[in-house]
Design an enzyme around this catalytic site. Sequence first.
Site, PDB file in Angstrom:
ATOM      1  N   CYS A  10      52.087  12.341 -30.364  1.00 42.29           N
ATOM      2  CA  CYS A  10      50.899  12.146 -31.217  1.00 42.29           C
ATOM      3  C   CYS A  10      51.232  12.359 -32.686  1.00 42.29           C
ATOM      4  CB  CYS A  10      49.783  13.092 -30.771  1.00 42.29           C
ATOM      5  SG  CYS A  10      49.108  12.649 -29.170  1.00 42.29           S
ATOM      6  N   SER A  34      50.794  15.035 -25.913  1.00 43.03           N
ATOM      7  CA  SER A  34      51.578  15.678 -26.965  1.00 43.03           C
ATOM      8  C   SER A  34      52.064  17.019 -26.454  1.00 43.03           C
ATOM      9  CB  SER A  34      50.718  15.888 -28.211  1.00 43.03           C
ATOM     10  OG  SER A  34      51.441  16.646 -29.168  1.00 43.03           O
ATOM     11  N   TYR A  56      54.066  14.968 -21.029  1.00 42.31           N
ATOM     12  CA  TYR A  56      54.290  13.523 -20.885  1.00 42.31           C
ATOM     13  C   TYR A  56      54.289  13.152 -19.404  1.00 42.31           C
ATOM     14  CZ  TYR A  56      56.052  14.083 -25.720  1.00 42.31           C
ATOM     15  OH  TYR A  56      56.188  14.388 -27.051  1.00 42.31           O
ATOM     16  N   LYS A  95      60.700   1.332 -32.529  1.00 41.11           N
ATOM     17  CA  LYS A  95      62.059   1.081 -33.011  1.00 41.11           C
ATOM     18  C   LYS A  95      62.665   2.379 -33.545  1.00 41.11           C
ATOM     19  CE  LYS A  95      61.989   1.651 -36.990  1.00 41.11           C
ATOM     20  NZ  LYS A  95      61.591   2.756 -37.920  1.00 41.11           N
TER      21      LYS A  95
HETATM   22  N1  LIG Z   1      56.763   0.549 -36.574  1.00 42.20           N
HETATM   23  C1  LIG Z   1      56.513   1.290 -37.634  1.00 42.20           C
HETATM   24  O1  LIG Z   1      55.910   0.855 -38.592  1.00 42.20           O
HETATM   25  C2  LIG Z   1      56.954   2.721 -37.643  1.00 42.20           C
HETATM   26  C3  LIG Z   1      56.533   3.570 -38.656  1.00 42.20           C
HETATM   27  C4  LIG Z   1      56.925   4.906 -38.603  1.00 42.20           C
HETATM   28  C5  LIG Z   1      57.714   5.343 -37.570  1.00 42.20           C
HETATM   29  N2  LIG Z   1      58.133   4.485 -36.604  1.00 42.20           N
HETATM   30  C6  LIG Z   1      58.949   4.961 -35.474  1.00 42.20           C
HETATM   31  O2  LIG Z   1      58.140   5.804 -34.676  1.00 42.20           O
HETATM   32  C7  LIG Z   1      58.873   6.906 -34.191  1.00 42.20           C
HETATM   33  C8  LIG Z   1      58.117   8.171 -34.556  1.00 42.20           C
HETATM   34  O3  LIG Z   1      58.014   8.271 -35.969  1.00 42.20           O
HETATM   35  P1  LIG Z   1      56.892   9.227 -36.643  1.00 42.20           P
HETATM   36  O4  LIG Z   1      57.028   9.086 -38.093  1.00 42.20           O
HETATM   37  O5  LIG Z   1      55.593   8.975 -35.990  1.00 42.20           O
HETATM   38  O6  LIG Z   1      57.478  10.647 -36.197  1.00 42.20           O
HETATM   39  P2  LIG Z   1      56.814  12.083 -36.227  1.00 42.20           P
HETATM   40  O7  LIG Z   1      55.378  12.002 -36.608  1.00 42.20           O
HETATM   41  O8  LIG Z   1      57.691  12.970 -37.036  1.00 42.20           O
HETATM   42  O9  LIG Z   1      56.976  12.554 -34.701  1.00 42.20           O
HETATM   43  C9  LIG Z   1      56.411  11.819 -33.638  1.00 42.20           C
HETATM   44  C10 LIG Z   1      56.337  12.733 -32.411  1.00 42.20           C
HETATM   45  O10 LIG Z   1      57.638  13.028 -31.934  1.00 42.20           O
HETATM   46  C11 LIG Z   1      57.675  14.347 -31.427  1.00 42.20           C
HETATM   47  N3  LIG Z   1      58.596  15.145 -32.238  1.00 42.20           N
HETATM   48  C12 LIG Z   1      58.774  15.095 -33.571  1.00 42.20           C
HETATM   49  N4  LIG Z   1      59.676  16.014 -33.950  1.00 42.20           N
HETATM   50  C13 LIG Z   1      60.069  16.651 -32.824  1.00 42.20           C
HETATM   51  C14 LIG Z   1      60.968  17.731 -32.552  1.00 42.20           C
HETATM   52  N5  LIG Z   1      61.675  18.303 -33.530  1.00 42.20           N
HETATM   53  N6  LIG Z   1      61.109  18.109 -31.277  1.00 42.20           N
HETATM   54  C15 LIG Z   1      60.417  17.571 -30.281  1.00 42.20           C
HETATM   55  N7  LIG Z   1      59.538  16.538 -30.479  1.00 42.20           N
HETATM   56  C16 LIG Z   1      59.367  16.110 -31.736  1.00 42.20           C
HETATM   57  C17 LIG Z   1      56.272  14.908 -31.554  1.00 42.20           C
HETATM   58  O11 LIG Z   1      55.616  14.632 -30.316  1.00 42.20           O
HETATM   59  P3  LIG Z   1      54.399  15.534 -29.787  1.00 42.20           P
HETATM   60  O12 LIG Z   1      53.171  14.966 -30.404  1.00 42.20           O
HETATM   61  O13 LIG Z   1      54.466  15.387 -28.320  1.00 42.20           O
HETATM   62  O14 LIG Z   1      54.661  16.953 -30.198  1.00 42.20           O
HETATM   63  C18 LIG Z   1      55.694  14.076 -32.667  1.00 42.20           C
HETATM   64  O15 LIG Z   1      54.293  13.998 -32.641  1.00 42.20           O
HETATM   65  C19 LIG Z   1      60.269   6.810 -34.802  1.00 42.20           C
HETATM   66  O16 LIG Z   1      61.173   6.368 -33.832  1.00 42.20           O
HETATM   67  C20 LIG Z   1      60.138   5.786 -35.925  1.00 42.20           C
HETATM   68  O17 LIG Z   1      61.280   4.956 -36.058  1.00 42.20           O
HETATM   69  C21 LIG Z   1      57.751   3.186 -36.624  1.00 42.20           C
END
Ligand SMILES: NC(=O)c1ccc[n+]([C@@H]2O[C@H](COP(=O)([O-])OP(=O)(O)OC[C@H]3O[C@@H](n4cnc5c(N)ncnc54)[C@H](OP(=O)(O)O)[C@@H]3O)[C@@H](O)[C@H]2O)c1
Length: 333
Positions: A10, A34, A56, A95
């Site tokens: 999330c 989450s 999950y 991605k």
């Molecule tokens: N298509 C697009 O436009 C786009 C844009 C941004 C990102 N992305 C992709 O989306 C993915 C997530 O990016 P985001 O910016 O959304 O990331 P984020 O907010 O930093 O993290 C997403 C989720 O990953 C888990 N997570 C993060 N850090 C963690 C840690 N240290 N240990 C364990 N779990 C962790 C958490 O899940 P929980 O909620 O379960 O705790 C968190 O809510 C990446 O692979 C990125 O490449 C795509």
Amino acid sequence: MKFRWGIIGCGFVSELFASCLLKLENAELVAVASLTPGKAEHFCKKFGNPTAYDSYQKLVEDDKVDIVYIGTTHNFHYEHTLLGLNHDKHVLCEKPISLNAGLTEKMVSRAREKNLFLMEGVWTRFLPATLKLQEIIGQGVIGEVHVVNADFSIIRPFNPNHRLYNLELGGGALLDLGIYPLTFAQLVFDDYPQTAETTAVIGESCVDEMSSYLLEFTGGKTALLSASCRSASPHLGIITGSKGYITVPDFYHPQEFTVHHTDYTDLNWEPKDQKLYKYPYDHLGYGHEVTEVMRCIREGLVESPLMPWSVSLAMMRLMDSFRNQWGIIYPDE
Ligand SMILES: NC(=O)c1ccc[n+]([C@@H]2O[C@H](COP(=O)([O-])OP(=O)(O)OC[C@H]3O[C@@H](n4cnc5c(N)ncnc54)[C@H](OP(=O)(O)O)[C@@H]3O)[C@@H](O)[C@H]2O)c1
């Protein structure tokens, strides 16, 4: 037919994705999970009160979920995709699809064995402007395409815990940002490079904070690409051809582009004429990939012709080869 979605993780992108899902008629958000205490409940309140899970595993065991969206950090994409597939869910994974080509092959094998849909969510590939761009390039509107330029740089202050800078989370400019200019060049040339020269600035957390790629495609066509989490850039893609050039603002999520026709032979460097193509999207742009996922599943496809497994594998192999040049290995590889 309405498809019922579940979201794993999330975080930032999952919020964007959920707000897009809520606007689509054929999609329903039924569950989110989450591991961060309280985060799923908070998320649910904002997005129509689906079921909130603190694991999950519980989400993938929910019979109400047809398709799982993986919105966790890169390093978890392999594990969470397999979790979904092993529980008979179709999967849309953010991605990059995983950390490397070897892991991606295993994900693809499992999807094939289970006869389930799997796709990497490179949203650029599904946007109407991108599809139109490919169409007119194919029609030779700027003649033969010779060079592609694209840079995706953003300024993120150094923070070793942020996923961009954290090696354990699959950090670095290449996998997060560089994948977009690479995708752009691949789409424009409809090809993969034969050779690649790269440079990278590896920072104190051992990830590439800035990296550049000079790619040569069949027939001497080239792409000059770069990505950085340390600098600002206009995110402008430029496609140079024998009869003119195309400028693509926000090339990784374009809503318009301009074709410039030139006649440099008369020493007049101004374009002779320009044509603006506009393809604005709604649903934050993610709606097109979601619609494609649901279309494919409805038609019994396990992969999308717009983002087939072969493309994900080829792009991962390319990025693996860059990291080999730089000596970057992720702990989860
Ligand atoms: N298509 C697009 O436009 C786009 C844009 C941004 C990102 N992305 C992709 O989306 C993915 C997530 O990016 P985001 O910016 O959304 O990331 P984020 O907010 O930093 O993290 C997403 C989720 O990953 C888990 N997570 C993060 N850090 C963690 C840690 N240290 N240990 C364990 N779990 C962790 C958490 O899940 P929980 O909620 O379960 O705790 C968190 O809510 C990446 O692979 C990125 O490449 C795509």
